[in-house]
Write an enzyme that holds these catalytic residues in place. Structure first.
Site, PDB file in Angstrom:
ATOM      1  N   LYS A 148      16.463  75.950  23.100  1.00  0.00           N
ATOM      2  CA  LYS A 148      17.788  75.441  22.696  1.00  0.00           C
ATOM      3  C   LYS A 148      17.682  74.937  21.270  1.00  0.00           C
ATOM      4  CE  LYS A 148      21.886  74.849  24.689  1.00  0.00           C
ATOM      5  NZ  LYS A 148      22.441  75.622  25.818  1.00  0.00           N
ATOM      6  N   ASP A 166      26.586  77.970  21.637  1.00  0.00           N
ATOM      7  CA  ASP A 166      26.786  76.824  22.532  1.00  0.00           C
ATOM      8  C   ASP A 166      27.965  76.046  21.958  1.00  0.00           C
ATOM      9  OD1 ASP A 166      25.438  75.387  24.913  1.00  0.00           O
ATOM     10  OD2 ASP A 166      25.702  73.770  23.488  1.00  0.00           O
TER      11      ASP A 166
HETATM   12  P1  NAD Z   1      33.646  74.308  23.738  1.00  0.00           P
HETATM   13  O1  NAD Z   1      33.345  73.608  22.467  1.00  0.00           O
HETATM   14  O2  NAD Z   1      34.320  75.641  23.694  1.00  0.00           O
HETATM   15  O3  NAD Z   1      34.576  73.371  24.673  1.00  0.00           O
HETATM   16  C1  NAD Z   1      34.297  72.041  24.942  1.00  0.00           C
HETATM   17  C2  NAD Z   1      35.593  71.412  25.464  1.00  0.00           C
HETATM   18  O4  NAD Z   1      35.329  70.096  25.944  1.00  0.00           O
HETATM   19  C3  NAD Z   1      36.696  71.267  24.414  1.00  0.00           C
HETATM   20  O5  NAD Z   1      37.950  71.615  24.993  1.00  0.00           O
HETATM   21  C4  NAD Z   1      36.693  69.750  24.107  1.00  0.00           C
HETATM   22  O6  NAD Z   1      37.954  69.283  23.658  1.00  0.00           O
HETATM   23  C5  NAD Z   1      36.335  69.215  25.457  1.00  0.00           C
HETATM   24  N1  NAD Z   1      35.814  67.848  25.484  1.00  0.00           N
HETATM   25  C6  NAD Z   1      34.920  67.243  24.672  1.00  0.00           C
HETATM   26  N2  NAD Z   1      34.747  65.964  25.047  1.00  0.00           N
HETATM   27  C7  NAD Z   1      35.539  65.755  26.138  1.00  0.00           C
HETATM   28  C8  NAD Z   1      35.799  64.657  26.990  1.00  0.00           C
HETATM   29  N3  NAD Z   1      35.196  63.489  26.803  1.00  0.00           N
HETATM   30  N4  NAD Z   1      36.680  64.816  28.014  1.00  0.00           N
HETATM   31  C9  NAD Z   1      37.302  65.988  28.211  1.00  0.00           C
HETATM   32  N5  NAD Z   1      37.083  67.077  27.432  1.00  0.00           N
HETATM   33  C10 NAD Z   1      36.228  66.953  26.412  1.00  0.00           C
HETATM   34  O7  NAD Z   1      32.279  74.377  24.540  1.00  0.00           O
HETATM   35  P2  NAD Z   1      31.882  75.346  25.751  1.00  0.00           P
HETATM   36  O8  NAD Z   1      31.187  76.519  25.192  1.00  0.00           O
HETATM   37  O9  NAD Z   1      33.041  75.517  26.661  1.00  0.00           O
HETATM   38  O10 NAD Z   1      30.771  74.434  26.476  1.00  0.00           O
HETATM   39  C11 NAD Z   1      31.137  73.382  27.375  1.00  0.00           C
HETATM   40  C12 NAD Z   1      29.928  73.031  28.217  1.00  0.00           C
HETATM   41  O11 NAD Z   1      29.510  74.220  28.885  1.00  0.00           O
HETATM   42  C13 NAD Z   1      28.709  72.526  27.444  1.00  0.00           C
HETATM   43  O12 NAD Z   1      28.025  71.596  28.226  1.00  0.00           O
HETATM   44  C14 NAD Z   1      27.864  73.775  27.278  1.00  0.00           C
HETATM   45  O13 NAD Z   1      26.499  73.477  27.095  1.00  0.00           O
HETATM   46  C15 NAD Z   1      28.133  74.436  28.611  1.00  0.00           C
HETATM   47  N6  NAD Z   1      27.847  75.867  28.622  1.00  0.00           N
HETATM   48  C16 NAD Z   1      28.547  76.738  27.843  1.00  0.00           C
HETATM   49  C17 NAD Z   1      28.200  78.087  27.856  1.00  0.00           C
HETATM   50  C18 NAD Z   1      28.969  79.118  27.078  1.00  0.00           C
HETATM   51  O14 NAD Z   1      28.638  80.302  27.204  1.00  0.00           O
HETATM   52  N7  NAD Z   1      29.984  78.746  26.342  1.00  0.00           N
HETATM   53  C19 NAD Z   1      27.129  78.525  28.650  1.00  0.00           C
HETATM   54  C20 NAD Z   1      26.453  77.601  29.449  1.00  0.00           C
HETATM   55  C21 NAD Z   1      26.822  76.270  29.412  1.00  0.00           C
END
Ligand code: NAD
Length: 418
Positions: free
Chosen positions: A106, A146
């Site tokens: 990561k 990410d």
């Molecule tokens: P992203 O940046 O697209 O979305 C994150 C979202 O969370 C945004 O809508 C933001 O406004 C919201 N957010 C932030 N703080 C918040 C809070 N306190 N309360 C409510 N909403 C809040 O990110 P993503 O790619 O969707 O990733 C989200 C999670 O999923 C992370 O933990 C990431 O590690 C995990 N993840 C993502 C992927 C991927 O392929 N995108 C894969 C595995 C895991």
């Protein structure tokens, strides 16, 4: 949060919890609790006004016993060395539970990307790619997107690497745009595995997904796709939140229209189909059948967990529950599908992208989704077998038992090297 936990300590607690059920020596467990190495880089770039600015960046290579290190790169002000180490460990056990031949890594840069122009972000990303160059490669370490990174950043990293190496090697990174060697189905993959795992859990628990109520915390890539797909499966999305707050409609709302609203205005708050505004905490404690935390880690601590009323949680985010929250939810018999399985769709389709890049032969979206479904269903079955065989207290421990055993077996079979 009252019991805000260092995510690296959370990871180690989860490994210790599983160790009791494993046929693996303490010395091997000790090895599996720490990253093999962590790069810390200081990146200095020129701002658009000519001033220089320094940024701290990390890449943790946690374990490569089952294949090249694999894991995303995050741009966020709260990135820290321990967060990156924890996330790289979770990647190791995620690739192991879904049984794809990759290790765990990561990376991250401490930055709020909203404060920077696209040209500045490109200079910063290329500077990081230059630092990463000796460590990465399709057989060494394969980064991915990410939080706050996506196809754009991946394309910059690929281009920097290929230019400096004087080669074409699209498999050096995944999550690329389709024209740059990306895979069909990659953008939807994380949300898709989150809901496939939820579907399997409802089936296992003899619960009906049709008409089940769902709350989604975080409306970014993982969260909004999960909302869209669970709605297509017949469930009703009644609440969602982003960093500005939450929305609620007891009859459900259209997840796609809510996303369009967020794209236009920057937030889902104010979306016309919402009949009530909620706080982020309200969304996490709503009386729903399924809760999907899809924001950041430590979203639910022990105090908040006491108020959680969902029956099933499918963890789209990495590490959204603290270990103490896990204990509380276990006592309340909440079935938690752990992040390393629920959100493994992203890395699984990244793996498919890497396979396609190496074969220089590309699959249809239908094939990608079918292969993904097979991987997630098989992983859920392996989890449940172990959960029942050892009469385990929660599904997370079962996932770690399966995953750690696989990594430990690969390590032991390789033998010792001085
Ligand atoms: P992203 O940046 O697209 O979305 C994150 C979202 O969370 C945004 O809508 C933001 O406004 C919201 N957010 C932030 N703080 C918040 C809070 N306190 N309360 C409510 N909403 C809040 O990110 P993503 O790619 O969707 O990733 C989200 C999670 O999923 C992370 O933990 C990431 O590690 C995990 N993840 C993502 C992927 C991927 O392929 N995108 C894969 C595995 C895991």
């Amino acid at each position: 949060m009252s019991d805000e936990t260092n995510p690296f300590e959370s990871l180690q607690t989860q490994i210790d919890d599983a160790a009791a059920y494993l046929d693996v020596g303490d010395d091997v467990i000790e090895r599996l609790k720490y990253p093999e190495r962590v790069l810390e880089a200081n990146l200095t770039i020129e701002r658009d006004d000519g001033e220089l600015e320094r940024f701290t960046a990390f890449r943790s290579q946690f374990n490569g016993d089952r294949g090249p290190y694999k894991g995303g790169i995050r741009y966020h002000p709260q990135v820290s060395r321990d967060e990156v180490k924890a996330l790289s460990g979770w990647m190791t056990y995620k690739t192991a539970i879904v049984d794809i031949p990759l290790g765990g890594g990561k990376g991250g840069i401490i930055i709020d990307p909203d404060d920077y122009s696209e040209a500045e972000l490109e200079r910063l990303t290329r500077s990081f790619a230059k630092e990463l160059r000796p460590l990465i490669g399709e057989d060494r370490d394969v980064p991915a997107p990410d939080v706050n990174t996506g196809q754009r950043e991946m394309n910059w990293i690929k281009d920097t690497y290929e230019t400096l190496e004087n080669t074409t090697e699209p498999g050096v990174i995944t999550g690329k745009a389709l024209d740059s060697g990306g895979s069909e189905g990659r953008v939807e993959a994380t949300g898709r595995s989150t809901v496939l795992a939820a579907r399997e859990a409802f089936d296992y628990l003899d619960k009906d997904l049709e008409g089940a109520t769902v709350a989604v915390q975080g409306y970014g890539n993982a969260g909004w796709i999960a909302a869209k797909l669970i709605d297509e499966m017949g469930a009703t999305v009644v609440a969602a939140s982003d960093s500005s707050g939450g929305i609620y409609n007891a009859d459900g709302f259209d997840p796609v229209a809510a996303k369009d609203y967020k794209n236009e205005t920057g937030s889902i708050v104010g979306y016309e189909e919402s009949e009530q505004k909620l706080t982020n905490e309200d969304v996490l404690t709503l009386d729903v059948d399924l809760l999907i935390p899809a924001a950041l880690e430590n979203a639910i601590d022990a105090d908040l967990a006491k108020d959680v009323t969902a029956d099933v949680i499918s963890e789209a985010a990495n590490g959204p529950l603290t270990p103490k929250a896990d204990e509380v939810l276990e006592e309340k018999d909440v079935f938690v599908i752990p992040d390393i399985l629920a959100n493994a769709g992203g890395v699984t389709v990244s793996y498919f992208e890497w396979v396609q890049n190496r074969q220089r032969f590309y699959w249809s979206e239908e094939r990608v989704n079918e292969e993904l479904e097979t991987v997630i269903v098989d992983a859920f079955d392996a989890l449940v077998d172990t959960y029942e065989e050892h009469n385990l207290e929660n599904p997370r421990t079962a996932a770690y038992v399966v995953a750690i055993q696989r990594v430990a077996d690969a390590f032991s079979e390789a033998g010792s090297w001085p």
